[in-house]
Enzyme design. Structure first.
Site, PDB file in Angstrom:
ATOM      1  N   THR A 199     -46.883  79.499 -77.380  1.00 44.67           N
ATOM      2  CA  THR A 199     -47.873  78.963 -76.447  1.00 44.67           C
ATOM      3  C   THR A 199     -48.141  79.883 -75.279  1.00 44.67           C
ATOM      4  O   THR A 199     -47.261  80.578 -74.796  1.00 44.67           O
ATOM      5  CB  THR A 199     -47.492  77.556 -75.937  1.00 44.67           C
ATOM      6  N   ARG A 200     -49.393  79.880 -74.869  1.00 44.72           N
ATOM      7  CA  ARG A 200     -49.785  80.548 -73.635  1.00 44.72           C
ATOM      8  C   ARG A 200     -50.527  79.547 -72.760  1.00 44.72           C
ATOM      9  O   ARG A 200     -51.194  79.913 -71.813  1.00 44.72           O
ATOM     10  CB  ARG A 200     -50.648  81.777 -73.943  1.00 44.72           C
ATOM     11  N   HIS A 204     -50.689  70.217 -73.648  1.00 44.33           N
ATOM     12  CA  HIS A 204     -51.395  68.941 -73.589  1.00 44.33           C
ATOM     13  C   HIS A 204     -50.939  68.116 -74.795  1.00 44.33           C
ATOM     14  O   HIS A 204     -50.084  68.553 -75.568  1.00 44.33           O
ATOM     15  CB  HIS A 204     -52.902  69.179 -73.573  1.00 44.33           C
ATOM     16  N   HIS A 207     -50.894  69.784 -78.220  1.00 45.86           N
ATOM     17  CA  HIS A 207     -49.761  70.705 -78.426  1.00 45.86           C
ATOM     18  C   HIS A 207     -48.467  69.923 -78.652  1.00 45.86           C
ATOM     19  O   HIS A 207     -47.628  70.305 -79.473  1.00 45.86           O
ATOM     20  CB  HIS A 207     -49.597  71.621 -77.208  1.00 45.86           C
ATOM     21  N   ARG A 293     -54.945  75.658 -84.916  1.00 44.49           N
ATOM     22  CA  ARG A 293     -56.317  76.164 -84.951  1.00 44.49           C
ATOM     23  C   ARG A 293     -56.430  77.417 -84.077  1.00 44.49           C
ATOM     24  O   ARG A 293     -55.899  77.455 -82.976  1.00 44.49           O
ATOM     25  CB  ARG A 293     -57.225  75.054 -84.407  1.00 44.49           C
TER      26      ARG A 293
END
Ligand SMILES: [Zn+2]
Length: 398
Positions: A199-200, A204, A207, A293
């Site tokens: 993750t960057r 939310h 995620h 995605r």
């Protein structure tokens, strides 16, 4: 005997970091060497090499590895490798360095000597060739392409000795784990099936859903943050860490997750970068990588599921780690819960989807972020961050 996946192409992790007791002496010696500056991307790759995340590489790639990697995703020895790991410098500087010279590698942003390179090859590259193969475009507006186009004219290659990891171990104490350390953590917990979640972003609910799908089918998850440089408009690491800590403390079962960070700088290389993300997660001891995605994508350069499809094109045995391919996730008001495009039969009008651009606009205008989109505790942290940006007048740009 470890139950974890083996490192990539090797029985052991490459340890390129000189033991701490020997560093002061080596650094003194390095002061007198010719200095080669590293850009932030090159420094980030240096740090990944240093910690063994790029096992079995022992340094920056020579010409044949670079070429094979771009054209066929293979090193000259036939081992799978999807993105070149290279160091560049100006033609003048390269001309002043002889093969077998040892040079000092300096982070150009901090001025710190990070390590030494024994130069075994120097070569000019066709940058457009690299970009077309790796990024599928030569458009200078692509942030990964722009960095390749800006790099020096000549690549220097050879084995590195790392003498520093810069500010990372101090600044990200309790988060900066090297592959040997995550492997030890997983082993301690008795995990063998471990998913990595790249993750960057702050997490939310979409995620969170991705991560929890992974936890359902694995022993645990490594929530793995990018700590290296991002593009304008992305949320800084410190804010993300706080948001993810808050989310996991309140909404995850203790003992099912580890939050960690690593020093890569994003290339936004979409499918090829997804493969690199998988490769080094294998070195960290992960058996799976969540690919949702548009993994590692930017703009509309890649199709939303290109990063999933590329795994199907690899020759068998390329990687021991497997992709955990998950469709787009969202809250559906008709399902009355989180869902994916595979599990929700309803139309887009029932789904809550908010783009990154729209979300920033909502924060800027002080609009209410729906609880179905993001946990209120996470929203509160982001609100505080955006309010700080407005008061300093340095609003995020895209
Ligand atoms: Zn639905």
């Amino acid at each position: 005997m470890s139950k974890l996946v083996p490192p990539h192409g090797s029985d052991t992790l490459m340890a390129l970091l000189v033991p701490e007791t020997e560093r002061a002496e080596s650094l003194r010696r390095a002061q007198s060497l010719k200095r080669v500056p590293m850009t932030s991307r090159e420094t980030s790759d240096f740090l990944m090499l240093a910690m063994g995340a790029y096992t079995p590489l022992t340094g920056f790639m020579g010409h044949d590895d670079w070429h094979g990697c771009c054209a066929d995703m293979k090193l000259s020895n036939g081992l799978f490798w999807p993105i070149p790991i290279t160091l560049s410098c100006s033609r003048d500087l390269a001309d002043s360095i002889a093969i077998e010279d040892t040079v000092a590698l300096v982070d150009q942003d901090s001025g710190e000597i990070m390590g030494e390179l024994e130069v075994l090859d120097k070569y000019a590259i066709d940058k457009a060739f690299e970009c077309q193969h790796v990024y599928r475009t030569t458009d200078p507006k692509h942030p990964g392409v722009a960095k390749v186009m800006d790099q020096g004219e000549v690549n220097l290659a050879g084995r590195i000795r790392a003498l520093s990891e810069g500010m990372y171990p101090r600044q990200y104490q309790g988060l900066y784990y090297r592959p040997a350390e995550t492997r030890a953590l997983f082993t301690d917990k008795g995990w063998s099936r471990v998913a990595a979640f790249q993750t960057r972003n702050p997490m939310h609910r979409s995620h969170e859903h991705l991560a929890k799908i992974a936890i359902e089918v694995c022993d645990g998850i490594l929530i793995h943050q990018v700590l290296g440089a991002l593009k304008a408009g992305d949320i800084p690491a410190e804010v993300r860490v706080k948001a993810i800590d808050t989310l996991t403390e309140r909404y995850f079962v203790p003992g099912t997750y580890i939050q960690a960070g690593y020093p890569i700088e994003m290339r936004y290389g979409g499918p090829r970068e997804a493969l690199l993300h998988a490769l080094f997660r294998q070195n960290f001891g992960c058996s799976h990588l969540v690919i949702g995605r548009d993994h590692a994508g930017v703009g509309s350069y890649y199709g939303p599921f290109d990063a999933q499809h590329i795994f199907e094109t690899l020759p068998p045995g390329s990687l021991a780690i497997q992709p955990l391919k998950i469709d787009v996730t969202f809250f559906c008001y008709k399902c009355d819960g989180m869902a994916t495009a595979r599990t929700c039969p309803h139309g887009p009008e029932h789904r809550l989807e908010i783009s990154g651009t729209r979300l920033r606009e909502m924060f800027a205008k002080g609009e209410k972020i729906p609880d179905e989109f993001s946990r209120p505790e996470v929203v509160a942290i982001l609100k505080e961050y955006y309010a700080g940006l407005r008061s300093t007048g340095s609003g995020p740009t895209q």
